[in-house]
Every structure is written in structure tokens, then in C-alpha cells.
Write an enzyme that holds these catalytic residues in place. Structure first.
Site, short mmCIF file in Angstrom:
data_model
loop_
_atom_site.label_atom_id
_atom_site.label_comp_id
_atom_site.label_asym_id
_atom_site.label_seq_id
_atom_site.Cartn_x
_atom_site.Cartn_y
_atom_site.Cartn_z
CG ASP A 199 -1.92 1.07 1.27
OD1 ASP A 199 -2.80 1.06 0.40
OD2 ASP A 199 -1.84 1.94 2.16
CG ASP A 330 -8.35 2.79 -2.74
OD1 ASP A 330 -9.13 2.74 -1.78
OD2 ASP A 330 -7.12 2.68 -2.61
#
Length: 558
Positions: A199, A330
Site C-alpha cells: 500500500d 479505491d
């Protein structure tokens, strides 16, 4: 081209909270994933990318981790995880974990200690600064709205958080932090996992001195990205990570690299294997942004999309490896974004978009429900949303007068992350078969028409089409290794490209419009006996001069 398993693989991302709830509490869980492994085996995928299942207070749905070596109670136990891992491996499916190490939760033991005093042994695990003239240390804005600094009363200093105030950034310049991260990664590798999706890994190194970021007219705070992405030590730290952990195991690694350029990606994912296997870049995801910020509802220009996708195909060729994606946790649903989610065209455009992506070079990623053609959700009010980014952005943009309330609702309906997070649609029963309880977020009401059970029963479904694309990648070496060339770069309707190997050539034609579009096959395909590898209109052959139907797509091999 050197053969490695992750180049030949197709990855399926699971967002556990929304995948399958085994115990009726309205939240997906690890045992729910285990229940659906046979479904994934039938689809044909090779790897599961598992969004975070670690212990977390859930300020950002698990991307705020309070214990890297424990499982979130809502999701189950470590024994549940180990059983899922074993059952996946029995089916030939690998598990890649989400690694979130730019920041932790503010409830992580390290931060609890760090904020106790300026002299605490954990103080330097995070980035603390004195304020300037009664304000934050610099003008950086958080990715989740507001300033990137929070004032801490206990020591009268500010700590940096590029995301939520409950997600303080780790200080990667401290070698003790890096040691702790590597120890934790090694612990998971010894447990038998098969890799890491990292991430915002491009953010772990910040610019020296933390200078102010540029401030646009529509921004309340400066943009930290020039100083908080691809920083001065990021490659040094990733090479150290590789030496200390990654190189000791047969892993797949992919870095989420916001702000990455092709030149930087060639370093992150160089074929020399010193850092990562591949990166996620976001250039194609930013083409429908507003002026100076993410939020808008404008449609992407196809020539722009082709230019960006083609740049990454050609400029990484034989230098670094591509990751291929339209969707993730996302991003909004791709059929609602780049396709056409009206009932007449939803399946056709979903298949077309899949053809366009999966015939390129790189490792393809499928986000849960993408293989069904799931769509954006009809969120009506702000109360329907759960995502901290969307909710914060609404308040910030509306209260500051940058955007009026009705326009901002339109924007977050279109671009909001919760579109990807509505429950997986398994069948036409209660809550789409996701949960016997009350789901943590609304179920898209179109689950009666769009669900896995219905699509598994039908040979012309989106699911079966994805299944065929996955099989083709395993059968046709040209899809994995062939060179890429864009044709018709200025066409507003068609995305056309070729893939070429020593023995074969592949032509991929994708129409991004509901209009009929005339198309003439390139000369070499007219003269040869071309094989139709795939067609979303089930064509057995393609005429030399063809009028493409709405959202038509096909792949021809000679």
C-alpha cells in the site's frame, strides 16, 4: 522472456468486508472467503490479493493497522486464516497479503508509546515536528481532506499523517522501524503466504526538510505529493527490503505507487529483481479528474486513455513488468466509468473492457464482482456512504464553497470508493446472498439481475467471458510476451492494438461506443486465415470490412 509464475498469473482482489459473510453479522470474513474458493477456482484465477485482515480499529476499513500479527476479530481468527491459506493452496491458488507500512493505526502499540513523551524509545518511529507560528509544520494536506498534521496535547507537537489523523506515518528513516517491518514480513512469509501488495509504498520516503507543497487555487492545503512520493531513499529502502526478506522466498510483489512515472517504475519493477515485481500506476485512473482534484463526473477521452495505456505498454517493455487493472477497492466500477451500465449494454461493454485489458502485456487484476459486470451503486444521501475519503471531501468542498452540494453528491456517487465496496452479489436471495444479517453497507438493488448464481448458469455471461480470457492467457504465449503496437491513436470510438511474437500476430479491436462503427482489417489480417480467439458477439469469423456493433470487441490471431 524469462518465465516466472507471476507473469503468467491472473490475480483476483478480495475486499474481505464485502465478499462473503459466514456468520451473519453483516460483515464479510475469512471463513466466508474459504467458502467461495471453489468459485474462484472455477473462474480460473491463480492468485488472491487479500485486502487487510489485520487487527484494526477500522477508521479506514482495515488500512489502519493496530497489530500486524493478529487477525481482526470481525474477520475471524488466525486459525481461520491458516485454514483458508491451506485450502487455497490445495486448489492451486496463491495468497498475496496487503502490506500497509507507510503508516499504522494511532492505536498501534508503537504509536501509543511514541506519543507518551519526547524521550520515549518509540518516539522516533513516527514523524514529529514543532509547529510554525502557531500553525502546522508545513502546508501539506491529507489525502483524506484537511491538514496532514495533527496536534498532540501530551507533548505539544504535531505528527504527520498523509491519510486520516488515525493513520500516523512511520518514520522510515529510522533503521529500527525498517527492522521491525522486515521482521513482521518474514513472519508472514514463514507462515506460507505468497507475496505482498504494498500500500502507498512510494510514500515511505519523504523529501528532506519536509518543504511546503504547491497550492492550487482550488486547494485549501498544499499538495504534498512532490515531497511525499518517490522520495530520496525509497529505492534504497526497497532494495534493503528485497535483500532482507523478499529475495529469500518465491514471492509476487506489487507496489501501489502514487505519482509514479515510467522512469521511476523502471526502477521499482526493474527486471533485475532488486526491488519489486511490478507497480500499480494511476495515470489512467486520473484522466477523469476535476481541475486540481479527484472529484468530477466527466467522461474519459478515449484518445487520452489509449495514449496513457500505450505509453506504459511500450516504455516498460523488456525493462519492467506491468500490472493491468481497471478496478480495485479505491476505484468506482469500471462498467459505470468507462463502459455503459444501462441494461442493454452493460454485459457487452463489460466484456469489451475485459478484452481490452486482458489482451495487453502484464499481470491482470480482477476486482471482486468485476467478473459479473457489477455497477456503481445508487447512493441517495451522504448517510449512505461509509468511506472516510468521500464523506470528508463532501464536507470540505461544500463548506469551502469549491463545489455546491448537489454537484459534490453527483461526484462522489460517480467516483466514490464505496461503489467498489457494496457487497458481492452471489444470488437473488436476501442481501444478494452476502449475509443473513444487516450488511455494513447497502447492497446494490440490481443484484436480482446481476449475481454469480445467474451468471454461472449461462454460457454467454460476463463470468464465462472472463473465464475464457483467463484460459487464453494460459494457452497463448503471445498474450504474455508479445510486443504491443497501438493503431488508430486518434479514433474517438475504437481502441485497436496488435501484439506480435516471432510466430504469431494478434489484433485486438474494442469499440467504446454504442454507435455502429465501420472498420477495415489491416492488410495482413485480410490476407491471412485469421482465428477468432474471442468475441463478445460470438463471431466465428471477421469480414475484411466490418461494421462494428455497439461495444463490440474481438481478438484475431494469425
Amino acid at each position: 522472456m524469462e518465465k516466472t509464475w507471476w507473469k503468467q498469473s491472473v490475480v483476483y482482489q478480495i475486499y474481505p468486508r464485502s465478499f462473503n459473510d459466514s456468520d451473519g453479522d453483516g460483515i464479510g470474513d475469512i471463513n466466508g472467503i474459504t467458502e467461495k474458493l471453489d468459485y474462484l477456482k472455477e473462474l480460473g484465477i491463480d492468485v488472491i490479493w487479500l485486502s487487510p485482515v489485520y487487527e484494526s480499529p477500522n477508521d479506514d476499513n482495515g488500512y489502519d493497522i493496530s497489530d500486524y500479527q493478529a487477525i481482526m476479530q470481525e474477520f475471524g481468527t488466525m486459525e481461520d486464516f491458516e485454514r483458508m491459506l491451506s485450502q487455497a493452496h490445495e486448489r492451486g491458488i496463491r495468497i498475496v497479503m496487503d502490506l500497509v507500512v507507510n503508516h499504522t493505526s494511532d492505536e498501534h502499540r508503537w504509536f501509543v508509546e511514541s506519543r507518551r513523551s519526547k524521550h520515549n524509545p518509540f518516539r522516533d518511529y513516527y514523524i514529529w515536528r514543532e509547529g510554525k507560528d502557531g500553525k502546522e509544520p508545513n502546508n501539506w494536506g491529507s489525502c483524506f481532506s484537511g491538514p496532514a498534521w495533527s496536534y498532540d496535547e501530551s507533548t505539544h507537537m504535531y505528527y504527520l499523517h498523509l491519510f486520516s489523523s488515525k493513520q500516523p506515518d512511520l518514520n522510515w528513516d529510522n533503521p529500527e522501524v525498517r527492522d521491525k517491518v522486515y521482521e513482521m514480513m518474514d513472519w508472514w512469509c514463514r507462515k506460507g503466504i505468497d507475496g505482498f501488495r504494498m500500500d502507498v509504498i512510494s510514500m515511505i520516503s519523504k523529501a528532506e526538510g519536509l518543504p511546503d507543497g504547491p497550492k492550487g487555487e482550488s486547494q485549501l492545503y498544499g499538495d504534498p505529493s512532490p515531497h511525499a512520493q518517490n522520495g530520496p531513499h525509497v529505492h534504497e529502502y526497497l532494495q534493503e527490503m528485497n535483500r532482507r526478506v523478499l529475495s529469500h522466498y518465491d514471492l509476487m510483489t506489487v507496489g501501489e505507487c502514487a505519482g509514479v512515472t515510467v522512469e521511476e517504475a523502471q526502477k521499482y519493477a526493474s527486471l533485475d529483481g532488486k526491488e519489486l515485481n511490478m507497480v500499480f500506476q494511476f495515470e489512467h485512473m486520473g484522466l477523469d479528474e476535476g481541475e486540481g482534484y479527484k472529484w468530477s463526473d466527466r467522461k474519459v477521452s478515449l484518445p487520452q486513455l489509449k495514449a496513457v495505456m500505450s505509453k506504459w505498454q511500450t516504455e516498460l517493455y523488456q525493462k519492467a513488468w506491468n500490472s493491468l487493472y481497471w478496478c480495485n477497492h479505491d476505484q468506482p466500477r469500471i462498467v459505470s466509468r468507462f463502459g455503459d451500465d444501462r441494461p442493454a449494454y452493460r454485459e457487452l461493454s463489460a466484456k469489451m473492457l475485459a478484452t481490452c485489458l486482458h489482451m495487453m502485456q502484464g499481470t491482470p487484476y480482477i476486482y471482486q464482482g468485476e467478473e459479473l459486470g457489477m455497477t456503481n451503486a445508487p447512493f441517495e444521501t451522504l448517510e449512505d456512504f461509509r468511506d472516510i475519503e468521500s464523506i470528508n471531501a463532501y464536507h470540505e468542498f461544500v463548506q469551502s464553497g469549491i463545489v455546491d452540494a448537489s454537484a459534490m453528491m453527483r461526484y462522489i456517487r460517480y467516483k466514490g470508493r464505496d461503489n467498489a465496496r457494496t457487497p458481492m452479489q452471489w444470488d437473488d436471495g436476501v442481501n444478494a446472498g452476502f449475509s443473513a444479517g444487516t450488511p455494513w453497507i447497502m447492497v446494490n438493488p440490481n443484484y436480482k439481475e446481476i449475481n454469480a448464481e445467474e451468471q454461472l448458469s449461462r454460457e454467454d455471461s460476463v463470468f464465462r467471458y472472463y473465464q475464457k480470457l483467463i484460459r487464453l492467457r494460459k494457452k497463448e504465449e503471445i498474450i504474455v510476451s508479445g510486443t504491443y503496437e497501438l493503431l488508430l491513436p486518434d479514433s474517438e470510438e475504437l481502441y485497436v492494438y496488435t501484439r506480435t511474437s516471432e510466430r504469431h500476430k494478434l489484433l485486438v479491436v474494442c469499440s467504446f461506443t454504442e454507435d455502429a462503427v465501420p472498420f477495415a482489417l489491416p492488410a495482413e489480417f485480410k490476407e491471412a486465415d485469421a482465428e477468432v480467439l474471442i468475441s463478445n458477439y460470438n463471431r466465428d469469423s471477421i469480414d475484411k470490412n466490418i461494421t462494428l456493433k455497439p461495444y463490440e470487441a474481438f481478438g484475431l490471431k494469425i
